[in-house]
Scaffold this active site. Structure first.
Site, mmCIF file in Angstrom:
data_model
loop_
_atom_site.group_PDB
_atom_site.id
_atom_site.type_symbol
_atom_site.label_atom_id
_atom_site.label_comp_id
_atom_site.label_asym_id
_atom_site.label_seq_id
_atom_site.Cartn_x
_atom_site.Cartn_y
_atom_site.Cartn_z
ATOM 1 N N LYS A 184 16.845 -4.404 -7.342
ATOM 2 C CA LYS A 184 16.014 -3.558 -7.804
ATOM 3 C C LYS A 184 15.790 -2.682 -6.690
ATOM 4 O O LYS A 184 15.326 -2.819 -5.625
ATOM 5 C CB LYS A 184 14.592 -4.331 -8.009
ATOM 6 C CG LYS A 184 13.270 -3.688 -7.865
ATOM 7 C CD LYS A 184 13.082 -2.889 -9.233
ATOM 8 C CE LYS A 184 11.784 -1.912 -9.052
ATOM 9 N NZ LYS A 184 11.563 -1.106 -7.960
ATOM 10 N N GLY A 241 8.407 -5.639 1.867
ATOM 11 C CA GLY A 241 7.361 -4.791 1.428
ATOM 12 C C GLY A 241 6.007 -5.272 1.725
ATOM 13 O O GLY A 241 5.826 -5.881 2.741
ATOM 14 N N ARG A 244 0.916 -7.485 -1.157
ATOM 15 C CA ARG A 244 0.467 -7.493 -2.521
ATOM 16 C C ARG A 244 1.698 -7.687 -3.220
ATOM 17 O O ARG A 244 1.673 -8.809 -4.175
ATOM 18 C CB ARG A 244 -0.232 -6.376 -2.893
ATOM 19 C CG ARG A 244 -1.404 -6.529 -3.983
ATOM 20 C CD ARG A 244 -2.170 -5.194 -4.094
ATOM 21 N NE ARG A 244 -1.244 -4.106 -4.691
ATOM 22 C CZ ARG A 244 -1.882 -3.015 -4.876
ATOM 23 N NH1 ARG A 244 -3.101 -2.901 -5.281
ATOM 24 N NH2 ARG A 244 -1.152 -1.956 -5.097
ATOM 25 N N GLY A 245 2.745 -7.063 -3.195
ATOM 26 C CA GLY A 245 3.882 -7.054 -3.731
ATOM 27 C C GLY A 245 4.750 -8.397 -3.683
ATOM 28 O O GLY A 245 4.834 -9.099 -4.549
ATOM 29 N N GLY A 246 4.699 -8.941 -2.305
ATOM 30 C CA GLY A 246 5.389 -9.713 -2.023
ATOM 31 C C GLY A 246 4.700 -11.322 -2.567
ATOM 32 O O GLY A 246 5.432 -12.151 -3.183
ATOM 33 N N GLU A 265 9.341 -10.800 3.069
ATOM 34 C CA GLU A 265 8.697 -10.291 4.390
ATOM 35 C C GLU A 265 7.795 -9.207 4.194
ATOM 36 O O GLU A 265 7.849 -8.309 3.353
ATOM 37 C CB GLU A 265 10.016 -9.779 5.060
ATOM 38 C CG GLU A 265 9.578 -9.459 6.618
ATOM 39 C CD GLU A 265 10.260 -8.422 6.927
ATOM 40 O OE1 GLU A 265 11.310 -8.402 6.875
ATOM 41 O OE2 GLU A 265 9.707 -7.444 7.499
ATOM 42 N N CYS A 302 8.051 -2.903 10.373
ATOM 43 C CA CYS A 302 7.299 -4.222 10.234
ATOM 44 C C CYS A 302 6.887 -4.674 11.599
ATOM 45 O O CYS A 302 6.183 -5.689 11.720
ATOM 46 C CB CYS A 302 8.203 -5.081 9.414
ATOM 47 S SG CYS A 302 10.055 -5.157 9.453
ATOM 48 N N GLU A 388 -2.451 -5.623 9.042
ATOM 49 C CA GLU A 388 -1.444 -4.507 9.382
ATOM 50 C C GLU A 388 -2.164 -3.079 8.605
ATOM 51 O O GLU A 388 -2.535 -3.351 7.432
ATOM 52 C CB GLU A 388 -0.345 -4.957 8.709
ATOM 53 C CG GLU A 388 0.698 -3.754 8.872
ATOM 54 C CD GLU A 388 2.079 -4.271 8.304
ATOM 55 O OE1 GLU A 388 3.043 -3.984 8.934
ATOM 56 O OE2 GLU A 388 2.380 -4.437 7.161
HETATM 57 P P1 NAP Z 1 5.830 -2.559 -2.050
HETATM 58 O O1 NAP Z 1 4.715 -1.837 -2.839
HETATM 59 O O2 NAP Z 1 5.458 -3.984 -1.809
HETATM 60 O O3 NAP Z 1 7.041 -2.429 -3.037
HETATM 61 C C1 NAP Z 1 8.448 -3.010 -2.607
HETATM 62 C C2 NAP Z 1 9.247 -3.180 -3.853
HETATM 63 O O4 NAP Z 1 8.841 -4.119 -4.660
HETATM 64 C C3 NAP Z 1 9.453 -1.838 -4.907
HETATM 65 O O5 NAP Z 1 10.689 -1.952 -5.544
HETATM 66 C C4 NAP Z 1 8.001 -2.126 -5.966
HETATM 67 O O6 NAP Z 1 8.386 -1.836 -7.113
HETATM 68 C C5 NAP Z 1 8.099 -3.711 -6.013
HETATM 69 N N1 NAP Z 1 7.129 -4.274 -6.245
HETATM 70 C C6 NAP Z 1 5.805 -4.132 -5.670
HETATM 71 N N2 NAP Z 1 4.758 -5.028 -6.090
HETATM 72 C C7 NAP Z 1 5.350 -5.457 -7.302
HETATM 73 C C8 NAP Z 1 5.001 -6.572 -8.270
HETATM 74 N N3 NAP Z 1 3.796 -7.108 -8.167
HETATM 75 N N4 NAP Z 1 5.999 -7.071 -8.954
HETATM 76 C C9 NAP Z 1 7.044 -6.552 -9.157
HETATM 77 N N5 NAP Z 1 7.634 -5.768 -8.335
HETATM 78 C C10 NAP Z 1 6.830 -5.240 -7.303
HETATM 79 O O7 NAP Z 1 5.892 -1.751 -0.810
HETATM 80 P P2 NAP Z 1 6.458 -0.337 -0.221
HETATM 81 O O8 NAP Z 1 6.391 0.852 -1.607
HETATM 82 O O9 NAP Z 1 7.617 -0.448 0.424
HETATM 83 O O10 NAP Z 1 5.489 0.225 0.653
HETATM 84 C C11 NAP Z 1 3.973 0.157 0.171
HETATM 85 C C12 NAP Z 1 3.237 -0.653 1.579
HETATM 86 O O11 NAP Z 1 4.079 -1.866 1.873
HETATM 87 C C13 NAP Z 1 3.366 -0.037 2.847
HETATM 88 O O12 NAP Z 1 2.263 0.988 2.701
HETATM 89 C C14 NAP Z 1 3.156 -1.045 3.861
HETATM 90 O O13 NAP Z 1 1.706 -1.345 3.896
HETATM 91 C C15 NAP Z 1 4.188 -2.254 3.135
HETATM 92 N N6 NAP Z 1 5.377 -2.277 3.756
HETATM 93 C C16 NAP Z 1 5.581 -3.392 4.556
HETATM 94 C C17 NAP Z 1 6.987 -3.385 4.977
HETATM 95 C C18 NAP Z 1 7.212 -4.597 6.120
HETATM 96 O O14 NAP Z 1 8.417 -4.480 6.586
HETATM 97 N N7 NAP Z 1 6.245 -5.625 6.125
HETATM 98 C C19 NAP Z 1 7.808 -2.595 4.876
HETATM 99 C C20 NAP Z 1 7.664 -1.611 3.892
HETATM 100 C C21 NAP Z 1 6.385 -1.506 3.266
HETATM 101 P P3 NAP Z 1 7.656 -0.251 -7.569
HETATM 102 O O15 NAP Z 1 7.721 0.656 -6.447
HETATM 103 O O16 NAP Z 1 8.778 0.126 -8.575
HETATM 104 O O17 NAP Z 1 6.479 -0.522 -8.206
#
Ligand code: NAP
Length: 520
Positions: A184, A241, A244-246, A265, A302, A388
């Site tokens: 994805k 990411g 919330r997403g993870g 992660e 991260c 974080e």
């Molecule tokens: P994200 O919002 O978690 O998104 C990462 C991927 O997962 C995207 O492809 C997103 O799709 C998908 N996704 C997110 N939530 C989902 C769900 N509930 N169901 C299915 N797919 C889902 O992360 P991000 O866009 O990279 O950044 C947002 C925040 O994440 C940052 O502000 C930061 O706080 C954190 N982050 C942390 C790390 C780390 O290394 N720990 C790295 C990057 C970001 P869509 O975008 O198409 O919705």
């Protein structure tokens, strides 16, 4: 190579959905064409169907064949030349040097997995030969090794458009393990993703891999991601990411009628502990290293040091103030990230004091480098301070005693890393701190900063929840291969039917544990 905005499904490209994903330069807000077609659920199902068929063939490919595929992916990525680097820079506003460096890391990572496969020892072959005369019961012939799980879903991270994206660590380790990948793409860098996705498609064709060994889908909503994790033929998921997403993907995977592993992660504050004597002796040097580490890559790592634990030292804090005020903020990867950074800082500022703020620029989405301070008692009372805030910021926690430092460490939740600064003598004095931290993190550093994750065999880029959803593995380094395998034991299997790794005469010459002893 021309970017067409298509979804890659095995050896074909598709564009059945609505045009939806729009790339933009975060520094200027300028939209960058083409528009990318959102994948449909039908396209996802087709990708999974092809992956299932591909798995039947791909799982039997030899280490040498899979290694040739991974090497060819690296070659095809390099062949994209400036086209890839220019697109990366346009979609991320990160500097060209970073793009080239990350491409090197990505290709190096693929080649390291290729080397692991050629070497062949990673499969953890264990053999207990039959003991037909054993009393009271004979022992059968037992042979086990790691085998691939099946089709894997991988989510690209926004902050590493190459190294943790389409051909990044999770894809490399899954392909190395023998698992087809459905990727994805992250909507923050769809063009970069498509170029790399096409490079993988070409490499698969050149090295005679099955159609469906790799697919890549665009989407800017969670629909396709959720459907991917819930698809019954998907056997594991890799994600980098937000928490919330993870966590949402982890929950979705656990609610399936057949739950599957999700290696997510997520966030980490990577606490750094500077022991008092070393801090007093090197106040300026440590302030310099700390500010460099927290502002590197606009803090979008991260492993950013989001928490610094010290026993009160005003000279050090004054040095940090001077350094952070001289630091210049950079453009964050997406407007959403910049907004999340600003609201995170606003929240932290309610219960902390500002040490210093860096400079901003005219570019859009520029984050202001920020260092805050709080005393130990307030930190202990307010657990949100240990969460974080993704970007160039950090909170200095000022303790009054050794005991407060130890209690703060004991109360930490899981992190990717922890760091301790101290002379050898002082580190020994604080051996109990090190023991506590070992139980909190995946990587414990001495006298270094956590930003910078080596791709090698011993690396652990993981850690206890909430840093990840599974503390038993790493997303960086060759050990990641076991995320996508499971041990299978063959009992009394005829030699002709055994995998080469377990055959009686060890035709691959790999290291195996035979009756409890390692031998070749
Ligand atoms: P994200 O919002 O978690 O998104 C990462 C991927 O997962 C995207 O492809 C997103 O799709 C998908 N996704 C997110 N939530 C989902 C769900 N509930 N169901 C299915 N797919 C889902 O992360 P991000 O866009 O990279 O950044 C947002 C925040 O994440 C940052 O502000 C930061 O706080 C954190 N982050 C942390 C790390 C780390 O290394 N720990 C790295 C990057 C970001 P869509 O975008 O198409 O919705």
């Amino acid at each position: 190579m021309q970017i067409k905005g298509r979804n890659i499904i095995g050896f074909e490209t598709y564009s059945e959905g609505l045009v939806g994903v729009v790339a933009q330069n975060p520094a200027t807000g300028e939209k960058i064409g083409p528009l990318f077609y959102r994948a449909t659920v039908g396209e996802l199902n087709l990708a999974v169907e092809k992956a299932v068929q591909a798995f039947a063939i791909y799982r039997k490919k030899s280490g040498e064949e899979k290694a040739a595929f991974l090497d060819e992916i690296a070659t095809q990525i390099e062949a994209l030349g400036e086209t890839l680097l220019d697109r990366y820079v346009a979609e991320t506003a990160l500097p060209a040097g970073r793009a080239a460096g990350e491409r090197g890391r990505t290709c190096g990572q693929l080649r390291l997995f290729a080397q692991l496969l050629r070497d062949g020892n990673w499969v953890n072959a264990r053999i207990d030969t039959a003991l037909p005369d054993r009393q009271p019961l004979p022992r059968p012939d037992l042979r086990s090794m790691e085998r691939p799980l099946g089709p894997v879903g991988v989510f690209g991270a926004s902050n590493f458009p190459l190294a943790f994206s389409v051909a990044g660590g999770d894809t490399a380790s899954a392909l190395a393990a023998g698992c087809p990948v459905i990727f994805k793409a992250h909507p923050a860098h769809p063009g970069t993703s498509e170029l790399v996705g096409m490079a993988i498609q070409k490499a698969a064709e050149i090295t005679n891999m099955p159609d469906g060994v790799f697919s890549m889908l665009h989407d800017d909503s969670i629909e396709i991601g959720q459907a991917l994790v819930k698809h019954p033929a998907i056997k594991a998921v890799g994600f980098t990411g937000s928490f919330r997403g993870g966590k949402s993907l982890f929950d979705a995977a656990n609610n399936r009628s057949e739950p599957i592993p999700v290696y997510a992660e997520m966030g980490s504050t990577n606490p750094v502990f500077m022991l008092p004597k070393s801090l007093a002796a090197q106040a300026e040097k440590l302030a310099d290293g700390y500010v460099n580490s927290l502002t590197m890559g606009v803090g979008q790592f991260c492993t950013n040091p989001g928490l610094l634990m010290i026993q009160k030292n005003d000279e050090f804090v004054q040095n940090v103030k001077a350094k952070i005020e001289a630091a210049v903020g950079g453009t964050m990867l997406t407007p959403n990230m910049k907004n999340a950074f600003d609201s995170g800082i606003e929240k932290l500022q309610k219960s902390t004091t500002t040490v210093g703020l860096g400079k901003t620029t005219e570019a859009k989405n520029t984050a202001t480098p920020t260092v805050l301070r709080v005393d130990y008692q307030e930190f202990e009372n307010n657990h949100e301070l240990a969460e974080e805030v993704f970007g160039p910021s950090s909170v200095i926690v000022e303790a009054k005693s050794r005991e407060e430092i130890l209690t703060a460490a004991r109360n930490l939740s899981g992190n990717l890393t922890a760091t301790v600064y101290g002379s050898e003598e002082e580190l020994i004095e604080y051996a109990d701190l090190i023991e506590i931290l070992e139980q909190k993190v995946g990587r414990l550093l001495i006298n270094g900063f956590p930003t910078g994750v080596e791709v090698c065999h011993a690396m652990v880029h993981g850690g206890p929840f909430p840093a990840t959803t599974d503390s038993r593995s790493t997303s960086v380094g060759t050990n990641a291969i076991t995320r996508f395998t499971r041990p299978v034991c063959f009992q009394d299997m005829p030699n002709a039917l055994l995998p080469a790794e377990l055959k009686h005469d060890n035709p691959l010459g790999i290291l195996r544990m035979v009756n409890g002893k390692f031998e070749r």
